[in-house]
Design a protein around this motif. Structure first.
Motif, PDB file in Angstrom:
ATOM      1  N   ASP A 110       2.858   2.945 -33.763  1.00 18.30           N
ATOM      2  CA  ASP A 110       3.664   3.286 -34.944  1.00 18.30           C
ATOM      3  C   ASP A 110       5.023   2.593 -34.906  1.00 18.30           C
ATOM      4  O   ASP A 110       5.540   2.145 -35.934  1.00 18.30           O
ATOM      5  N   LYS A 113       4.973  -0.974 -36.229  1.00 15.81           N
ATOM      6  CA  LYS A 113       5.023  -1.045 -37.696  1.00 15.81           C
ATOM      7  C   LYS A 113       6.413  -0.685 -38.211  1.00 15.81           C
ATOM      8  O   LYS A 113       6.931  -1.331 -39.132  1.00 15.81           O
ATOM      9  N   ASN A 116       8.709  -3.552 -37.281  1.00 14.80           N
ATOM     10  CA  ASN A 116       8.174  -4.845 -37.682  1.00 14.80           C
ATOM     11  C   ASN A 116       8.172  -5.848 -36.526  1.00 14.80           C
ATOM     12  O   ASN A 116       8.595  -6.995 -36.671  1.00 14.80           O
TER      13      ASN A 116
END
Length: 321
Positions: A110, A113, A116
């Motif tokens: 997680d 994401k 990035n």
């Protein structure tokens, strides 16, 4: 050529092997290393031609010259250090096992994401050329439908009073080396329908040896990991039309054989260095293509394997501090 600039935190044996392999890759440059022991960091930096070393992991995470960090600390710190590195704008290659719990593995993917940043578990076996080639042949049906898989990773460890038996650090056979045969079964056969596992234990509460049977709809895997006796460390993938024997040690193999109708054909593919270079090259490719994950060993692959390992942990009653 724009080089990918690496930092390494946790400077033990595996980190040294990884650093040596980085020196064999033209587009890689080791620019910083960190240990909680500044003297150890200095010695490591000198040995592997690295200009910058730190006595703090955070200092390395704040170094703007570092593109990607290789996390090679003990298992218990993987999650927090990986997340902290990504928070500070670094891509991350984290040594296996990803974490000591599935929940932490989810937090790590997680974070990739959220910030990035590219993130991958350092399952170097997935990128070994021989493994990639034989996986392709299995997928293409060269040995028919796979019905049985056997793999082990076992050796006699004379220094059991170390990290390997420390519960706080995530010691034991399962998390240190058992993840390898579980990986092979997963990458060939997928997620099992049922797992049966039994272990013998050290006085500290970590497993010394663990044997696992993974049941699939129409196939079975028999897997073993141990720290108290040696095995031949070969692996076999058996199908309806033939079998593949992976040369020892199978997890870093440089060759394999296909046996069909009692005829054996041998294949040999040398690794770059010890074999760690291949996962580093995969990281470079993904970073240059602005990928957050590898297609060969994706976030979902990491999570699937983490969940399988956790099921084995629960089966054998292993609990970490």
């Amino acid at each position: 050529m724009n080089k990918i600039k690496w930092g390494i935190v946790g400077l033990g044996n595996i980190a040294g092997q990884f650093a040596a392999d980085l020196q064999l890759i033209n587009e890689a440059e080791l620019v910083a290393v960190a240990s909680r022991d500044i003297c150890k960091a200095g010695e490591f930096a000198k040995k592997y031609d690295c200009d910058t070393f730190y006595g703090s992991y955070n200092d390395l995470f704040l170094d703007d010259n570092v593109d990607i960090v290789y996390i090679a600390t003990p298992h218990d710190s993987h999650a927090e250090l990986s997340i902290r590195a990504m928070e500070n704008g670094k891509h991350v290659l984290c040594e296996k096992p990803l974490s000591l719990s599935y929940q932490d593995a989810v937090r790590m993917t997680d974070a990739s994401k959220k910030y990035n940043k590219f993130f991958m578990e350092a399952f170097w076996t997935r990128f070994i050329p021989s493994i990639q080639e034989l996986l392709s042949k299995v997928k293409n049906g060269e040995i028919g439908s796979v019905k049985y898989l056997k793999a082990d990773f076992a050796y006699y460890n004379k220094e059991l009073g170390t990290r390997l038996t420390d519960k706080k650090l995530g010691g034991g056979a399962l998390y240190d080396i058992g993840v390898y045969p579980l990986f092979l079964s997963y990458i060939i056969l997928g997620i099992p329908e049922e797992i049966i596992a039994k272990s013998t234990f050290h006085t500290t509460g970590v497993d010394l040896q663990t044997t696992m049977i993974l049941q699939y709809e129409s196939a079975q895997s028999v897997l073993h990991a141990g720290l108290v006796s040696a095995s031949d460390m070969k692996a076999t993938i058996s199908g309806t039309e033939g079998r593949i024997d992976i040369n020892s040690p199978w997890f870093m193999t440089e060759g394999y054989s296909i046996i069909e109708d009692e005829q054996e054909e041998k294949f040999s593919i040398p690794n770059i260095g010890k074999g760690f270079a291949h996962e580093a090259i995969e990281c470079h490719t993904c970073i240059k293509n602005n990928q957050l994950e590898s297609k060969l060993w994706s976030h979902q692959n990491c999570l699937d394997l983490s969940k399988i390992v956790e099921e084995v942990k629960n089966q054998i009653g292993l609990k970490f501090d």
